[in-house]
Design a protein around this motif. Structure first.
Motif, mmCIF file in Angstrom:
data_model
loop_
_atom_site.group_PDB
_atom_site.id
_atom_site.type_symbol
_atom_site.label_atom_id
_atom_site.label_comp_id
_atom_site.label_asym_id
_atom_site.label_seq_id
_atom_site.Cartn_x
_atom_site.Cartn_y
_atom_site.Cartn_z
ATOM 1 N N THR A 1 58.913 43.517 33.934
ATOM 2 C CA THR A 1 58.597 44.940 33.999
ATOM 3 C C THR A 1 57.173 45.229 34.458
ATOM 4 O O THR A 1 56.858 46.379 34.757
ATOM 5 N N ASN A 2 56.313 44.206 34.488
ATOM 6 C CA ASN A 2 54.905 44.409 34.835
ATOM 7 C C ASN A 2 54.437 43.387 35.862
ATOM 8 O O ASN A 2 55.043 42.331 36.022
ATOM 9 N N ASP A 3 53.353 43.725 36.513
ATOM 10 C CA ASP A 3 52.616 42.824 37.392
ATOM 11 C C ASP A 3 51.174 42.828 36.907
ATOM 12 O O ASP A 3 50.813 43.553 35.983
ATOM 13 N N VAL A 4 50.352 42.052 37.577
ATOM 14 C CA VAL A 4 48.928 42.024 37.278
ATOM 15 C C VAL A 4 48.182 42.235 38.584
ATOM 16 O O VAL A 4 48.568 41.696 39.623
ATOM 17 N N VAL A 5 47.138 43.033 38.532
ATOM 18 C CA VAL A 5 46.245 43.168 39.673
ATOM 19 C C VAL A 5 44.852 42.750 39.205
ATOM 20 O O VAL A 5 44.415 43.100 38.122
ATOM 21 N N VAL A 6 44.209 41.919 40.032
ATOM 22 C CA VAL A 6 42.851 41.483 39.753
ATOM 23 C C VAL A 6 41.965 42.103 40.818
ATOM 24 O O VAL A 6 42.208 41.924 42.013
ATOM 25 N N VAL A 7 40.964 42.881 40.392
ATOM 26 C CA VAL A 7 40.044 43.503 41.341
ATOM 27 C C VAL A 7 38.706 42.775 41.264
ATOM 28 O O VAL A 7 38.203 42.488 40.184
ATOM 29 N N TYR A 8 38.182 42.453 42.432
ATOM 30 C CA TYR A 8 36.931 41.716 42.545
ATOM 31 C C TYR A 8 35.873 42.611 43.181
ATOM 32 O O TYR A 8 36.138 43.277 44.174
ATOM 33 N N GLN A 9 34.664 42.581 42.613
ATOM 34 C CA GLN A 9 33.573 43.370 43.172
ATOM 35 C C GLN A 9 32.790 42.588 44.218
ATOM 36 O O GLN A 9 32.055 43.169 45.002
ATOM 37 N N GLY A 10 32.967 41.290 44.254
ATOM 38 C CA GLY A 10 32.227 40.457 45.195
ATOM 39 C C GLY A 10 30.942 39.945 44.569
ATOM 40 O O GLY A 10 30.558 40.343 43.470
ATOM 41 N N GLN A 11 30.274 39.058 45.282
ATOM 42 C CA GLN A 11 29.054 38.451 44.748
ATOM 43 C C GLN A 11 27.886 39.439 44.806
ATOM 44 O O GLN A 11 27.676 40.107 45.815
ATOM 45 N N LYS A 12 27.137 39.490 43.709
ATOM 46 C CA LYS A 12 25.977 40.376 43.586
ATOM 47 C C LYS A 12 24.749 39.542 43.242
ATOM 48 O O LYS A 12 24.855 38.500 42.594
ATOM 49 N N ASN A 13 23.571 40.005 43.654
ATOM 50 C CA ASN A 13 22.342 39.239 43.463
ATOM 51 C C ASN A 13 21.694 39.409 42.099
ATOM 52 O O ASN A 13 20.752 38.690 41.774
ATOM 53 N N THR A 14 22.147 40.398 41.318
ATOM 54 C CA THR A 14 21.581 40.624 39.982
ATOM 55 C C THR A 14 22.694 40.995 39.013
ATOM 56 O O THR A 14 23.838 41.223 39.415
ATOM 57 N N GLY A 15 22.328 41.109 37.754
ATOM 58 C CA GLY A 15 23.245 41.636 36.755
ATOM 59 C C GLY A 15 23.323 43.150 36.867
ATOM 60 O O GLY A 15 22.679 43.761 37.725
ATOM 61 N N GLY A 16 24.091 43.770 35.999
ATOM 62 C CA GLY A 16 24.202 45.228 35.984
ATOM 63 C C GLY A 16 25.373 45.779 36.769
ATOM 64 O O GLY A 16 25.579 46.986 36.819
ATOM 65 N N TYR A 17 26.177 44.921 37.370
ATOM 66 C CA TYR A 17 27.347 45.354 38.131
ATOM 67 C C TYR A 17 28.604 45.139 37.307
ATOM 68 O O TYR A 17 28.686 44.205 36.508
ATOM 69 N N SER A 18 29.594 45.986 37.522
ATOM 70 C CA SER A 18 30.917 45.784 36.907
ATOM 71 C C SER A 18 31.951 46.553 37.711
ATOM 72 O O SER A 18 31.625 47.445 38.496
ATOM 73 N N ILE A 19 33.216 46.193 37.498
ATOM 74 C CA ILE A 19 34.327 46.852 38.191
ATOM 75 C C ILE A 19 35.468 47.005 37.193
ATOM 76 O O ILE A 19 35.646 46.180 36.294
ATOM 77 N N ASP A 20 36.230 48.087 37.339
ATOM 78 C CA ASP A 20 37.372 48.338 36.467
ATOM 79 C C ASP A 20 38.374 49.201 37.229
ATOM 80 O O ASP A 20 38.054 49.771 38.269
ATOM 81 N N VAL A 21 39.583 49.300 36.703
ATOM 82 C CA VAL A 21 40.601 50.186 37.266
ATOM 83 C C VAL A 21 40.414 51.560 36.633
ATOM 84 O O VAL A 21 40.387 51.688 35.405
ATOM 85 N N ALA A 22 40.255 52.578 37.469
ATOM 86 C CA ALA A 22 40.039 53.938 36.985
ATOM 87 C C ALA A 22 41.358 54.683 36.793
ATOM 88 O O ALA A 22 41.527 55.433 35.842
ATOM 89 N N GLU A 23 42.300 54.476 37.719
ATOM 90 C CA GLU A 23 43.607 55.132 37.624
ATOM 91 C C GLU A 23 44.564 54.476 38.603
ATOM 92 O O GLU A 23 44.141 53.790 39.537
ATOM 93 N N ILE A 24 45.844 54.709 38.375
ATOM 94 C CA ILE A 24 46.870 54.259 39.306
ATOM 95 C C ILE A 24 47.865 55.400 39.492
ATOM 96 O O ILE A 24 48.028 56.232 38.601
ATOM 97 N N HIS A 25 48.487 55.435 40.658
ATOM 98 C CA HIS A 25 49.539 56.421 40.899
ATOM 99 C C HIS A 25 50.436 55.931 42.028
ATOM 100 O O HIS A 25 50.041 55.096 42.832
ATOM 101 N N TRP A 26 51.648 56.461 42.037
ATOM 102 C CA TRP A 26 52.627 56.085 43.051
ATOM 103 C C TRP A 26 52.523 57.013 44.248
ATOM 104 O O TRP A 26 52.347 58.217 44.100
ATOM 105 N N GLU A 27 52.637 56.446 45.423
ATOM 106 C CA GLU A 27 52.856 57.197 46.659
ATOM 107 C C GLU A 27 54.064 56.545 47.309
ATOM 108 O O GLU A 27 53.935 55.477 47.923
ATOM 109 N N ASN A 28 55.219 57.172 47.116
ATOM 110 C CA ASN A 28 56.510 56.605 47.518
ATOM 111 C C ASN A 28 56.693 55.272 46.796
ATOM 112 O O ASN A 28 56.634 55.227 45.591
#
Length: 144
Positions: free
Chosen positions: A76-103
């Motif tokens: 019933t579920n899948d997994v999505v992994v989102v990557y922000q890419g390599q950063k030169n310092t700390g203080g960065y993060s990424i998350d899923v804000a929302e999802i919705h269907w388009e067709n």
């Protein structure tokens, strides 16, 4: 009687059927980390338990963190992994804000945090990522 039919026709033709309620699909962030992601920003759509296990093993997550990686029912579920890419310092993060269907396409919107100007940050190379459980989808697209 002939006057009743036009009135009846107008009444019946003006009736509409109720439309189904459209609900937002649910998702759940399973795990986030600032280290261990990929060098380049992007995403990975995982549809099988075998691929999910391979991902977990490749991230070299500490065993004490495994309880955050809930078991996913891939029927019933899948997994999505989102990557922000390599950063030169700390203080960065990424998350899923929302999802919705388009067709038939599941759109995944991300939110990224970046360090504020002038604020102290750790001087270390990071590669933030987030693992999120989503509804079963044939196709997923990342939007910002």
């Amino acid at each position: 009687m002939t006057k009743v039919f036009p009135i009846l026709f107008i009444i019946l033709s003006s009736c509409t059927t109720s439309k189904g309620i459209i609900t937002q699909p649910t998702y759940s962030s399973i795990y986030k980390n600032t280290n261990g992601g990929t060098d380049k920003a992007g995403y990975l759509h995982i549809t099988t338990n075998e691929d999910y296990i391979k991902l977990i093993e490749s991230l070299k997550i500490d065993e004490s963190e495994y309880n955050k990686l809930v078991s996913v029912n891939f029927n019933t579920n899948d997994v999505v992994v989102v990557y922000q890419g390599q950063k030169n310092t700390g203080g960065y993060s990424i998350d899923v804000a929302e999802i919705h269907w388009e067709n038939e396409l599941l759109m995944v919107k991300t939110i990224e945090a970046i360090p504020e100007d002038g604020k102290p940050v750790s001087m270390v190379i990071t590669s933030p990522y987030c693992i999120t459980m989503i509804p079963k989808a044939k196709s997923v697209t990342l939007i910002k």
